[in-house]
Design a protein around this motif. Structure first.
Motif, short mmCIF file in Angstrom:
data_model
loop_
_atom_site.label_atom_id
_atom_site.label_comp_id
_atom_site.label_asym_id
_atom_site.label_seq_id
_atom_site.Cartn_x
_atom_site.Cartn_y
_atom_site.Cartn_z
N LEU A 26 51.24 44.46 47.09
CA LEU A 26 52.38 43.54 47.17
C LEU A 26 52.06 42.24 47.90
CD1 LEU A 26 55.27 46.07 47.90
CD2 LEU A 26 54.89 44.77 45.79
N THR A 27 51.09 42.29 48.80
CA THR A 27 50.80 41.09 49.58
C THR A 27 50.04 40.03 48.78
OG1 THR A 27 48.91 42.22 50.59
CG2 THR A 27 50.97 42.11 51.88
N TRP A 28 49.45 40.38 47.63
CA TRP A 28 48.81 39.34 46.80
C TRP A 28 49.86 38.34 46.30
CZ3 TRP A 28 44.08 37.54 46.10
CH2 TRP A 28 43.00 38.33 46.49
N PRO A 29 50.88 38.78 45.56
CA PRO A 29 51.87 37.79 45.11
C PRO A 29 52.66 37.18 46.27
CG PRO A 29 52.54 40.00 44.47
CD PRO A 29 51.16 40.11 45.02
N LEU A 30 52.92 37.98 47.31
CA LEU A 30 53.63 37.44 48.47
C LEU A 30 52.82 36.32 49.12
CD1 LEU A 30 55.94 37.46 50.51
CD2 LEU A 30 54.73 39.29 51.74
N ILE A 39 47.46 37.49 53.68
CA ILE A 39 46.17 37.37 52.98
C ILE A 39 45.19 38.41 53.51
CG2 ILE A 39 44.17 35.87 52.60
CD1 ILE A 39 46.21 33.49 52.70
N ALA A 40 45.19 38.63 54.81
CA ALA A 40 44.31 39.66 55.39
C ALA A 40 44.64 41.04 54.81
CB ALA A 40 44.44 39.67 56.91
N LEU A 41 45.92 41.32 54.66
CA LEU A 41 46.31 42.60 54.06
C LEU A 41 45.92 42.66 52.58
CD1 LEU A 41 49.82 43.08 55.72
CD2 LEU A 41 47.78 44.50 56.08
N ILE A 73 38.79 35.66 51.27
CA ILE A 73 38.16 35.10 52.48
C ILE A 73 38.28 33.58 52.47
CG2 ILE A 73 35.91 34.73 53.60
CD1 ILE A 73 35.27 37.68 52.78
N GLY A 74 38.00 32.96 51.33
CA GLY A 74 38.14 31.51 51.23
C GLY A 74 39.58 31.07 51.41
N THR A 91 34.74 40.24 44.21
CA THR A 91 35.11 38.85 43.92
C THR A 91 36.50 38.54 44.46
OG1 THR A 91 35.97 39.37 41.71
CG2 THR A 91 33.66 38.67 41.85
N TYR A 92 37.40 39.51 44.38
CA TYR A 92 38.74 39.29 44.94
C TYR A 92 38.68 39.18 46.46
CZ TYR A 92 40.95 39.82 40.43
OH TYR A 92 41.35 39.61 39.14
#
Length: 192
Positions: free
Chosen positions: A105-109, A79-81, A47-48, A41-42
């Motif tokens: 770390l790239t989620w919150p970034l 986002i890709a990371l 992707i969206g 789901t994440y």
């Protein structure tokens, strides 16, 4: 893909994190502790999210200059990371590895960069006004979550509010992109 298609993908993927939050009764699930469906789901949401940023880039929503292009391109990388974290969790990649740490770390970034994109789109004035606000609905999700944490004296992001906010925000952004894409197609289809 054209802007309209990217908008549809954004709309379809928008409720993915909300669906996973429902599955867990809005309780926080730590990295590496979700099942395959939860991790997927994440990935679907990412992707969206990626599609929405790609559409904003195609529309030059943050301006036509180099800075505007850079501002809307940088989240595509982060986002890709971030999207890799779900597959890493499925494959049980060591959470202490440097690559896993980068994906975490790239989620919150990426959320913070989405806020930057939304502010840049607001001030660039490339998109028509109602559509200019749609990226902001997404961009404020993390700042609003942190503000709510501080106000309510919580130790963690409120899962229900954050899940609903992301689902609604990205759905509205996708809807705005579909509308803008349809307008763009109609203009391009007109005879000269």
């Amino acid at each position: 893909m054209n802007v309209r298609t990217l908008g549809f993908v954004t709309m379809i993927c928008a409720p993915a994190m909300l669906a996973n939050a429902f599955r867990h009764d809005f309780q926080r699930v730590l990295n590496g502790q979700d099942d395959v469906i939860g991790n997927l789901t994440y990935l679907v949401f990412a992707i969206g999210w990626f599609c929405s940023m790609l559409a904003l880039r195609q529309l030059h929503a943050t301006g036509h200059g180099k800075l505007g292009s850079f501002v809307v391109t940088l989240p595509l990388v982060t986002i890709a990371l971030a999207a890799l974290q779900g597959p890493f969790d499925i494959l049980h990649v060591d959470m202490n590895s440097p690559l896993y740490a980068v994906t975490d770390l790239t989620w919150p970034l990426s959320m913070l960069l989405t806020f930057v994109v939304s502010v840049a789109a607001l001030f660039a004035r490339v998109l028509p006004m109602p559509h200019r606000l749609a990226p902001l609905a997404c961009g404020i999700s993390l700042p609003v979550g942190f503000a709510y944490m501080a106000f309510a004296r919580l130790e963690d992001l409120p899962q229900a509010e954050f899940a609903w906010h992301t689902a609604i925000g990205w759905f509205l952004l996708g809807l705005a992109l579909v509308t803008l894409g349809a307008r763009r197609s109609a203009v391009q289809a007109r005879p000269a």
